[in-house]
Design an enzyme around this catalytic site. Structure first.
Site, PDB file in Angstrom:
ATOM      1  N   CYS A 267       0.042  -5.273  -0.506  1.00  0.00           N
ATOM      2  CA  CYS A 267       0.468  -5.856   0.775  1.00  0.00           C
ATOM      3  C   CYS A 267       1.738  -5.197   1.285  1.00  0.00           C
ATOM      4  CB  CYS A 267       0.680  -7.360   0.626  1.00  0.00           C
ATOM      5  SG  CYS A 267       1.858  -7.810  -0.669  1.00  0.00           S
TER       6      CYS A 267
ATOM      7  N   GLU B 180       1.695 -15.375   3.070  1.00  0.00           N
ATOM      8  CA  GLU B 180       2.112 -13.971   2.923  1.00  0.00           C
ATOM      9  C   GLU B 180       0.874 -13.143   3.253  1.00  0.00           C
ATOM     10  OE1 GLU B 180       1.685 -10.556   1.017  1.00  0.00           O
ATOM     11  OE2 GLU B 180       2.381 -11.627  -0.770  1.00  0.00           O
TER      12      GLU B 180
END
Length: 679
Positions: A296, A257
């Protein structure tokens, strides 16, 4: 405060920092607050996970592990204030810490619930329906999944030391796989405090979790195909790790990720003055300032119709101007510092790149106010808003992420252009679309879906209960294609499957029933001579069957049911019209009449272990029943699952056949049955 000596937890013992340990500075004051870095035997850690932790976890059922997670989440929730206190040094306001700490604990609770509700009380997960591989059903296929027999290596980012650790641990432990956790060093003092609570709770079996405070050394060079690496961080670091020749050679699973240039699109219908316009501005400001933009999922590109571009900029600037920056311990501070001075330097380097294609319209890193702290010694930056006049011709703004309170506004002429700009990020974790026009939403999803792991659509109707652009939820997958890493974390049971091996089992019905612990049609059944409704949850056996007497369906039954219920559909009441229908030979019985008569055939009416009928699934009518036909029922115990301390769920395979033994209907009945000691 006295500097903390962060310890690793390796092979069941705590190991303090070594002579080469690294100092960690407070993001607020710049003072050293911790030291981290231990000399570890990584092979011993892997051996401990594989030979001690793995077998102990695999000995538990999915439900045992789910109960374990629930207890752990409750334990952490009672002690979370200590984590809030430490998080101040990482620059987190109370709201920032809530996302990380309560969000992490809440994620564990969700996986505990998912494990109990959606996974079997078994060691094998059944994935999908039985596939009939032969004409007569003597050779079948079934996909199942079992835990990997290695270790999960979790390499986490600095921005969410608690949530980042727990959102990986929950599905891993639920799968039955031990984990070795390596947090980012700059905020590892928060992760270590949380991990220490996990160990001290005594809830997890020995070897289920280990912790590295410092570097991973040659750990990745010792992995096997049964191990998993789950990474969160920069694309550059992910590329370096996943390119490890040992990982490539042995096909070690690698879940990534990565950073992504997430976009938010203001729909062409969302003009200034609409609720959608205000919502769009609110989301943009929140994503720039929450966690000082170190998320993120934060919005890096703000895409608005050119007609509204100046209005968007003015509205965002007005809100940013009111954002108080400073010591996160102060009540009036809304944005703290970045996690470290290294992050400040990195953001400023990326800002310089963005500035080659966009002008700064708000925020000057050389001149801004800081409340209750020193802008020189702390890792502070102001929110910085840019505007790109030519987003179609630009490239840097679509490929450079400043991982901090930085975002760029860009205008579009058409929705297709807006979608194209969003896709220029090369793959992202999330794109948001603020619109009240369903056609805009459909068009945007069709155009952008392939490039985004999650698309968040919001407007006046859903804004009151929505969780926000930047909030990954444990129920949904968190990841994205391309630049975002191509991985998928969380996602409920989908996330658990990353740590399991899917297997295609082929064999006869008896073999599949024995393997899965779930009755497969065609396998052996047993009739005890005692009505199954008189038997407690524990007494019932998989495959136990009741075969009823038959009942003739008369024309009077059909007409009475039609008049009583009001269901006078022509197929039941008009012979000529029914015959004209290719599905029916003439007037036929109602499907729900058949269900009612089936219940009348198999139900034992007296009070007993069956507490309630809570539903049915998979109802299929396969052959019409005409007046004069007779039906009978086979009721078979398919699956049993404990639900509470007093009762469990029994799923029954129900088959209705006619006088020629042809199947006319099948379904799965769900009942709640009492345990032996409470009947």
């Amino acid at each position: 405060m006295t500097a903390l000596s962060l310890e690793s937890f390796a092979a069941g013992r705590w190991v303090g920092p070594g002579p080469d340990a690294r100092s960690i500075a407070s993001a607020v004051t710049g003072a050293d607050i911790a030291r981290a870095g231990s000399a570890l035997d990584y092979q011993a850690m892997l051996d401990h996970a594989r030979t001690v932790g793995g077998p102990a976890l695999r000995a538990l059922t999915f439900h045992d592990r789910a109960r374990m997670l629930k207890a752990l989440a409750g334990y952490l929730g009672e002690r979370k204030q200590a984590l809030y206190d430490l998080s101040l040094h990482a620059g987190c306001t109370k709201a920032d810490s809530w996302i990380d700490i309560d969000g992490g604990i809440g994620t564990v609770f969700v996986f505990a619930s998912k494990g109990r509700r959606e996974m079997p009380e078994s060691h094998i997960y059944v994935d999908g329906e039985v596939e009939q591989l032969s004409r007569n059903g003597t050779f079948l296929g079934q996909h199942v999944a079992t835990p990997l027999q290695g270790a999960a290596i979790h390499i986490n980012a600095f921005n969410f030391p608690v949530w980042g650790m727990l959102e990986k641990l929950a599905p891993t432990l639920l799968a039955g796989v031990p984990a070795i956790v390596k947090p980012a060093t700059s905020t590892s003092y928060v992760a270590e405090a949380c991990f220490r609570m996990i160990v001290e709770s005594g809830i997890l079996p020995d070897g289920a979790v280990q912790f590295i405070a410092g570097g991973t050394g040659d750990l990745l060079d010792r992995l096997t195909p049964q191990d998993v690496v789950s990474f969160t961080g920069s694309a550059a670091t992910a590329l370096m790790l996943r390119s490890n020749p040992h990982i490539l050679r042995h096909s070690v699973r690698f879940i990534a990720e990565q950073d992504s240039l997430n976009a938010s699109i203001l729909g062409p219908d969302a003009a200034p003055g609409t609720p959608e316009f205000d919502l769009f501005v609110k989301e943009a400001v929140r994503e720039m300032t929450a966690k000082a933009g170190q998320k993120c999922t934060a919005i890096r590109r703000i895409i608005a119709p050119k007609a509204f571009e100046s209005d968007v900029i003015d509205a965002i600037r007005a809100k940013l101007a009111k954002t108080v920056i400073g010591d996160p311990a102060l009540e009036n501070v809304r944005m703290g510092p970045l996690a470290s001075m290294a992050q400040v330097r990195d953001v400023l380097e990326k800002v310089a790149v963005i500035a080659t294609e966009a002008e700064c319209v708000h925020g000057d890193p050389a001149s801004f106010a800081v409340e209750g702290a020193d802008a020189e010694t702390g890792a502070f930056l102001p929110p910085m808003l840019f505007r790109c006049a030519d987003p179609v011709g630009a490239s840097a703004i679509h490929g450079t992420e400043a991982f901090g309170p930085v975002s760029t506004v860009m205008g579009y002429d058409t929705l297709d252009e807006a979608v194209s700009l969003a896709n220029r990020g090369g793959g992202s974790l999330v794109m948001s679309l603020i619109t009240h026009d369903p056609e805009v939403a459909r068009s945007a999803v069709l155009g952008a879906g392939a490039w985004h792991g999650r698309i968040y659509v919001n407007n006046r109707d859903s804004m009151g209960e929505s969780t926000g652009h930047g909030s990954p939820l444990p129920h949904m997958t968190h990841g994205g294609p391309g630049r975002a890493g191509g991985g998928e974390e969380m996602g409920g049971v989908r996330g658990v499957m990353h740590y399991m091996q899917r297997i295609a089992i082929q064999g006869g019905p008896d073999m599949l029933t024995a393997i899965t612990g779930m009755y497969v049609p065609g396998s052996k059944t047993v009739e005890t001579g005692v009505h199954p409704f008189r038997r407690t949850f524990e007494e019932l056996d998989i495959g136990e069957t009741l075969r009823t007497q038959s009942r003739e369906i008369t024309l009077e039954d059909i007409e009475h049911f039609a008049n009583f219920t009001g269901d006078t559909f022509y197929a039941h009441m008009d012979e000529e019209a029914a015959k004209a229908n290719p599905f029916f030979p003439g007037r036929v019985a109602h499907g729900y009449l058949l269900l009612s008569f089936a219940a009348g055939l198999f139900v034992d009416p007296a009070p007993g272990p069956v507490l309630a009928n809570v539903g049915l699934e998979g109802l299929s009518f396969q052959k019409p029943v005409s007046p004069g036909d007779a039906i009978r029922v086979a009721l078979t115990v398919k699956r049993k699952t404990k639900r509470t301390d007093t009762y469990g769920e029994v799923r029954w395979h129900v088959v209705l056949t006619n006088q020629d033994d042809e199947t006319v209907a099948t379904y799965e009945l769900h009942t709640m049955n009492a345990y032996r000691d409470v009947t």
